[in-house]
Design a protein around this motif. Structure first.
Motif, PDB file in Angstrom:
ATOM      1  N   GLN A 338      95.754-130.008  -2.463  1.00 45.73           N
ATOM      2  CA  GLN A 338      95.776-130.658  -1.037  1.00 45.73           C
ATOM      3  C   GLN A 338      94.283-131.156  -1.194  1.00 45.73           C
ATOM      4  OE1 GLN A 338      98.144-130.614   1.478  1.00 45.73           O
ATOM      5  NE2 GLN A 338      96.455-132.290   1.961  1.00 45.73           N
ATOM      6  N   LYS A 339      93.177-130.656  -1.582  1.00 48.22           N
ATOM      7  CA  LYS A 339      92.003-131.125  -1.688  1.00 48.22           C
ATOM      8  C   LYS A 339      91.902-132.490  -2.367  1.00 48.22           C
ATOM      9  CE  LYS A 339      87.174-129.707  -2.216  1.00 48.22           C
ATOM     10  NZ  LYS A 339      86.116-128.444  -2.675  1.00 48.22           N
ATOM     11  N   ILE A 340      92.424-132.319  -3.560  1.00 49.71           N
ATOM     12  CA  ILE A 340      92.513-133.738  -4.471  1.00 49.71           C
ATOM     13  C   ILE A 340      93.306-134.936  -3.597  1.00 49.71           C
ATOM     14  CG2 ILE A 340      93.694-134.918  -6.301  1.00 49.71           C
ATOM     15  CD1 ILE A 340      93.697-131.894  -7.384  1.00 49.71           C
ATOM     16  N   VAL A 341      94.327-134.452  -2.914  1.00 45.12           N
ATOM     17  CA  VAL A 341      94.981-135.361  -2.205  1.00 45.12           C
ATOM     18  C   VAL A 341      94.116-136.086  -0.906  1.00 45.12           C
ATOM     19  CG1 VAL A 341      97.003-135.845  -0.400  1.00 45.12           C
ATOM     20  CG2 VAL A 341      97.329-134.724  -2.824  1.00 45.12           C
ATOM     21  N   ASP A 342      93.581-135.213  -0.257  1.00 40.72           N
ATOM     22  CA  ASP A 342      92.772-135.338   0.854  1.00 40.72           C
ATOM     23  C   ASP A 342      91.327-136.306   0.450  1.00 40.72           C
ATOM     24  OD1 ASP A 342      94.218-133.851   2.382  1.00 40.72           O
ATOM     25  OD2 ASP A 342      92.853-132.072   2.643  1.00 40.72           O
ATOM     26  N   VAL A 343      90.931-136.046  -0.822  1.00 41.00           N
ATOM     27  CA  VAL A 343      89.895-136.672  -1.272  1.00 41.00           C
ATOM     28  C   VAL A 343      90.149-138.033  -1.731  1.00 41.00           C
ATOM     29  CG1 VAL A 343      88.015-137.102  -3.157  1.00 41.00           C
ATOM     30  CG2 VAL A 343      88.316-134.701  -2.071  1.00 41.00           C
ATOM     31  N   LYS A 344      91.385-138.113  -2.411  1.00 40.10           N
ATOM     32  CA  LYS A 344      91.845-139.554  -2.978  1.00 40.10           C
ATOM     33  C   LYS A 344      92.301-140.338  -2.005  1.00 40.10           C
ATOM     34  CE  LYS A 344      94.148-141.229  -7.036  1.00 40.10           C
ATOM     35  NZ  LYS A 344      94.721-140.730  -8.617  1.00 40.10           N
ATOM     36  N   PHE A 345      93.145-139.847  -1.172  1.00 43.04           N
ATOM     37  CA  PHE A 345      94.055-140.807  -0.365  1.00 43.04           C
ATOM     38  C   PHE A 345      94.002-140.374   1.295  1.00 43.04           C
ATOM     39  CE2 PHE A 345      96.669-139.847  -3.988  1.00 43.04           C
ATOM     40  CZ  PHE A 345      96.478-141.084  -4.556  1.00 43.04           C
ATOM     41  N   LYS A 346      92.863-139.548   1.653  1.00 47.19           N
ATOM     42  CA  LYS A 346      92.766-138.882   3.005  1.00 47.19           C
ATOM     43  C   LYS A 346      94.028-138.887   3.838  1.00 47.19           C
ATOM     44  CE  LYS A 346      88.185-141.016   2.695  1.00 47.19           C
ATOM     45  NZ  LYS A 346      87.998-141.105   1.376  1.00 47.19           N
ATOM     46  N   ASN A 347      94.350-139.833   4.689  1.00 45.14           N
ATOM     47  CA  ASN A 347      95.357-139.760   5.724  1.00 45.14           C
ATOM     48  C   ASN A 347      96.794-140.629   4.952  1.00 45.14           C
ATOM     49  OD1 ASN A 347      94.147-138.075   7.665  1.00 45.14           O
ATOM     50  ND2 ASN A 347      93.414-140.292   8.631  1.00 45.14           N
ATOM     51  N   TYR A 348      96.451-141.001   3.665  1.00 42.39           N
ATOM     52  CA  TYR A 348      97.651-141.802   3.068  1.00 42.39           C
ATOM     53  C   TYR A 348      98.184-141.309   1.762  1.00 42.39           C
ATOM     54  CZ  TYR A 348      95.758-145.491   6.341  1.00 42.39           C
ATOM     55  OH  TYR A 348      95.449-146.129   7.313  1.00 42.39           O
ATOM     56  N   GLY A 349      98.318-139.713   1.867  1.00 39.39           N
ATOM     57  CA  GLY A 349      98.936-139.146   0.753  1.00 39.39           C
ATOM     58  C   GLY A 349      99.415-137.762   1.010  1.00 39.39           C
TER      59      GLY A 349
END
Length: 556
Positions: A338-349
């Motif tokens: 989840q942290k990876i997704v938040d860092v990489k895509f913010k609100n778009y993943g």
């Protein structure tokens, strides 16, 4: 699965169609938002000066411009304007005839008869007939063929015997006349129509030097493609561009725009290239800054929506430290996805938990273990698997420390710092290695890796991303084997009933969750930007920009 960092149209999904919508209005079912150009006078001079040329970006082609033989998904994008199939998918994902005018399927769903359009030719003016279709399918059965297309899935009658050298021809392939070919299969297969109706290769051009069991001669033609698509290949300048010209022999008529260039770009500079007018079309990983910046240009038509792929980390199951499923489970629990997704895509993943895109009809994560980040659970599983923490804090077993070498394309990969911290916390040393995409693919194919970060290609069918997990699949880069998974993969293809297929894939996803071959990481959204002067370009969720290429024109 064709490994690709992302497709040429990295935003294009191949699942549900994107209807036209009003500005700022989200599409009801697809999650797509569309923003129309508001100020065409803001077009950069470079874009305005192009009168008969369309330019799109491509990331890292390898130069193998021959369908069925490339290993790099970018080469697949590069070949799509050059080679046409018998059958493709329309914007709603339904089969549509391209070189085939129509086709018939027998009542037992085992025999396919393709009727080719009249007067078909390749781009050099030579005729395209049913013999070329037969040659293409025969080539894929040659014992020397080692490409990505597993034609055995189509189960053509006599195909296995030909591959094994027990027959000189394939019994199930019958050329009835120049425009008609009949193909008999031995198993019902949900993907047979597209497998049999793929891109057609010229027998005169690609088969002139063909000898059974010897395909090395084709390597000389990788850089000299000849097809029947809307554009013909002109020139490839490595690391710069691929140049095409409209094919005057294209069955549907010569494309409206004469010249096409796929410009080789670094994705980190694609936004700048679009802003300055060096690209007419580009797609980007979506985030608030990028979407806002594209809207502020004024001259861009922008679409934001889900992508029909998913990101994952390959795990080399053939290496001793990854053979136990408890270890692979621990590696998922121990990584804060989840942290990876938040860092990489913010609100778009979103975090991915099943190996299919969220827009697929087969998507179902009910009852699936979500593997929420849990370092304690990861440590417990590693302890159970016999990996004990050593004096230096690194786990070891049989005297060998637990070290993961991770292959990735960029030092900016957010997985690197997060995985390094997460895994060292549970006693695993994590060492990244940065390399270009083609080198990464080479290592994957040789199984010369521990972990490797990739995304899938666009997904036409839910079988596409899971087929490679079958034990005997030649493209099983993960070295994975599970008899139940083998059985479910086959069952998922052996029925045309979509409701039955849904049930089978849901059961398969549960098994792959319990015995994970890879680490699923993310689903993402992309932003597609089209220069406001470009007309007729309608990226869809199945062919990306491919289906639109013949219809593109430039507003004068």
């Amino acid at each position: 699965m064709i490994l690709s960092a992302c497709a040429l149209d990295s935003s294009s999904s191949k699942q549900s169609a994107v209807p036209e919508k009003k500005v700022n209005t989200p599409a009801k079912d697809t999650g797509v938002k569309e923003f129309k150009a508001t100020n065409l006078s803001a077009l950069p001079e470079k874009a305005k000066s192009r009168k008969d040329l369309f330019i799109a970006g491509i990331s890292a082609p390898g130069g193998v411009f021959l369908p069925y033989f490339y290993e790099n998904g970018w080469d697949g994008n590069a070949t799509s304007p050059i080679f046409a199939p018998l059958v493709d998918l329309d914007k709603e994902g339904k089969p549509v005839g391209i070189l085939a005018d129509k086709w018939d399927v027998s009542s037992d769903q085992l025999t396919y008869t393709f009727h080719l359009r009249k007067g078909l030719t390749f781009s050099d003016g030579s005729p395209l007939t049913a013999d070329d279709v037969a040659f293409t399918l025969t080539l894929l059965h040659d014992p020397a063929y080692e490409g990505y297309q597993d034609i055995s899935l189509a189960a053509i009658k006599g195909g296995k015997e030909y591959k094994e050298g027990k027959a000189k021809t394939i019994e199930g392939i019958k050329v009835k006349d120049k425009q008609t070919i009949e193909i008999t299969t031995t198993e019902v297969n949900a993907k047979a129509l597209l497998l049999l109706g793929g891109q057609v290769l010229s027998k005169a051009y690609y088969g002139n030097d063909y000898e059974y069991g010897k395909l090395d001669y084709l390597k000389d033609l990788y850089s000299k493609p000849l097809g029947a698509g809307p554009y013909k290949f002109i020139k490839y300048v490595p690391d710069q561009e691929i140049r095409y010209e409209a094919n005057e022999h294209y069955y549907a008529g010569k494309p409206k725009t004469k010249n096409l260039i796929f410009k080789v770009i670094d994705t980190s500079t694609s936004l700048q290239l679009f802003e300055t007018g060096e690209l007419d079309y580009a797609s980007f990983s979506a985030d608030d800054d990028t979407v806002g910046q594209l809207q502020s240009l004024g001259f861009a038509n922008v679409r934001v929506g889900p992508v029909n792929d998913f990101g994952l980390i390959y795990v080399n199951n053939s290496r001793p430290q990854f053979k136990d499923k408890e270890v692979r489970q621990a590696l998922i629990y121990g990584l804060d996805r989840q942290k990876i997704v938040d860092v990489k895509f913010k609100n778009y993943g979103e975090v991915a938990n099943v190996p299919v895109s969220k827009v697929s009809w087969a998507y179902n994560d009910e009852g699936i273990n979500k593997y929420e980040f849990n370092a304690s659970k990861a440590k417990e599983l590693l302890d159970q698997a016999g990996w004990k923490v050593g004096k230096d804090g690194i786990r070891e077993k049989d005297g060998k420390p637990f070290v993961i070498h991770y292959l990735t394309r960029t030092a900016e990969d957010p997985i690197i710092p997060i995985a390094k911290e997460n895994y060292e916390d549970i006693g695993i040393k994590f060492e990244p290695e940065i390399m270009d995409f083609n080198a990464l693919i080479a290592k994957l194919n040789k199984k010369d890796y521990d972990f490797a970060s990739v995304s899938t290609s666009q997904i036409l069918d839910p079988s596409d991303p899971v087929e490679e997990f079958a034990t005997n699949n030649p493209n099983n880069a993960a070295g994975y084997s599970n008899p139940k998974v083998d059985e479910l993969i086959k069952k998922g293809l052996n029925t045309l009933d979509i409701e039955k297929r849904k049930e089978i894939y849901h059961e398969l996803y549960k098994e792959l969750s319990e015995d994970p071959p890879v680490i699923l990481v993310h689903y993402r959204q992309s932003a597609r930007a089209i220069s406001g002067q470009i007309q007729g370009l309608i990226p869809d969720n199945y062919t990306g920009i491919g289906a639109s290429l013949p219809n593109i024109s430039i507003k004068k």
